[in-house]
Design an enzyme around this catalytic site. Sequence first.
Site, PDB file in Angstrom:
ATOM      1  CD  GLU A   8      -2.219   2.536  -3.770  1.00 27.99           C
ATOM      2  OE1 GLU A   8      -3.311   3.103  -3.647  1.00 27.99           O
ATOM      3  OE2 GLU A   8      -1.525   2.856  -2.332  1.00 27.99           O
ATOM      4  CG  ASP A  22      -1.823   0.896   1.475  1.00 29.14           C
ATOM      5  OD1 ASP A  22      -2.757   1.250   0.832  1.00 29.14           O
ATOM      6  OD2 ASP A  22      -1.740   1.895   2.381  1.00 29.14           O
TER       7      ASP A  22
HETATM    8  C1  GLC Z   1      -4.099   3.424  -0.367  1.00 32.38           C
HETATM    9  C2  GLC Z   1      -5.610   2.291  -0.222  1.00 32.38           C
HETATM   10  C3  GLC Z   1      -6.416   3.373   0.395  1.00 32.38           C
HETATM   11  C4  GLC Z   1      -6.188   4.089   1.655  1.00 32.38           C
HETATM   12  C5  GLC Z   1      -4.770   4.556   1.693  1.00 32.38           C
HETATM   13  C6  GLC Z   1      -4.064   4.929   2.822  1.00 32.38           C
HETATM   14  O1  GLC Z   1      -4.231   4.126  -1.303  1.00 32.38           O
HETATM   15  O2  GLC Z   1      -5.736   1.852  -1.400  1.00 32.38           O
HETATM   16  O3  GLC Z   1      -7.888   2.680   0.207  1.00 32.38           O
HETATM   17  O4  GLC Z   1      -6.957   4.708   2.011  1.00 32.38           O
HETATM   18  O5  GLC Z   1      -3.848   3.889   0.911  1.00 32.38           O
HETATM   19  O6  GLC Z   1      -3.628   3.649   3.324  1.00 32.38           O
END
Ligand code: GLC
Length: 487
Positions: free
Chosen positions: A246, A185
């Site tokens: 991500e 993440d």
């Molecule tokens: C990422 C996740 C999202 C979350 C953020 C903070 O973007 O996909 O859902 O709110 O990180 O962890």
Amino acid sequence: MSWWRQGVIYHVYPRSFADADGDGVGDLRGLAARLDHLAWLGVDAIWLSPIYRSPMKDFGYDVSDHTAIEPQFGTLEDFDALVDAAHRRRLRVLLDFVANHTSDQHPWFRERPEFYIWRDEPPNNWLSVFGGPAWTLDPERGKYYCHAYLREQPDLDWRNPELREAMLGVLRFWLDRGVDGFRVDALRQVLKDPELADNPPNPDYRAGLPEYDRLLPVRSADHGDLEPVRAIAEAIADRDGVMIGELYLPFERLARYYGAGVHLPSNMHLISTPWEPAALADLVERYEAALPDGAWPNWVLGNHDRSRVASRVGPAQARVAAMLLLTLRGTPTLYYGDELGMTDVEIPPERVRDPWKEAGRDPARTPMQWSAAPGAGFTEGEPWLPLGDLALNADAQREDPRSMLALHRELLRLRRAFAGEDYETIAADDATLAYRRGDDWAVALNLSDAPAPMPVRGRVRLSTHLDHYDEEVDELRPGEGVVVEAS
Ligand code: GLC
């Protein structure tokens, strides 16, 4: 060849997938009971949004214990049973590793403050993604801490070697329990500019955009030094796991993460590219050109943070979009419910749960619609978010040979024939996008609502309309996509 180059990843938002205990929130036992749907569909892996113990300020992306399962989701025994049941069906299990931050309720926040980033005064103008400043005063310590997201999600200091070891230990804990990899993440935020210098203003900012977009996050994110990213990648690769990162970044910046060992730096650009043949062809070509040697591409069409594809492009074009996602070169990630054509669901103000008010992510997070029963076959209780139109459900679509679900299943089977082949654009005009996959396969997609001439010859092996096979066609019907095999 690694499984994830051929495979398709299915993204489960555990709160919304299947609820076994009737509290209206999905759980691990519910998910385990629905694995047959995923095996039948033909995906290769499931990625679970966070299931660790959490105060749920950001629905699990605020972790307070990395090696415990959140009681709402179940127990470690349930988790082990899920992994076993998945593996028996040849489904890999990927977890979400929240690398950038923890919950402020994590014991580290009080017991190991040096694991976080503190200053006596806010040192810069950084903004939180969710709005407001990225620095909050902790009254207990009388100092400010940095948080890229909610104030309840303090950022970790990956320059601290002990923190790094502790976090790598978390990865090993789950890998040793049988997990097959991680989606990491907020990977671009993990390392920040050591000087903590100001972010410059964004010259393209316009009224109506989220507050966060006022500045270009060049100091607070995507730092040149990818050392911590490499450490995470090595810990995962060491146990043969796959690492997805991500990363919302332009292709040139994204490409660097391959060099740091990330197997699949998420390519999110399909979510935001205009649904037009020329724009899509340009996107694919720029991506292919930006990939370093040996790098394997990947595509994401939807996730728990963005509007659902069926709402973005409309239900008819959602079938074409599914064909695009599953026939491009690279590993696709399929978001739960998109295989049914689920749309965003309107959320009455009193039922809004998402802490990111500007984005309002709840509409894309509503419960999976398994059946037309009152709780959608998702729950016996009151679902935590409202349900959509229950005419759209998995049971009905499983019986219907021309359903969106049937289309996904056919695509998942057929794609194996050309998953490893090269991509080449054949045509991108006002209506149609067409491309070749290797010498023997081609795809033609009609993005318009009028008939369009067929830009490539071959026998139709699959139409999004699921009604004709093995013919040659001269024309694509409105909103039709076909996969053809050279005859
Ligand atoms: C990422 C996740 C999202 C979350 C953020 C903070 O973007 O996909 O859902 O709110 O990180 O962890």
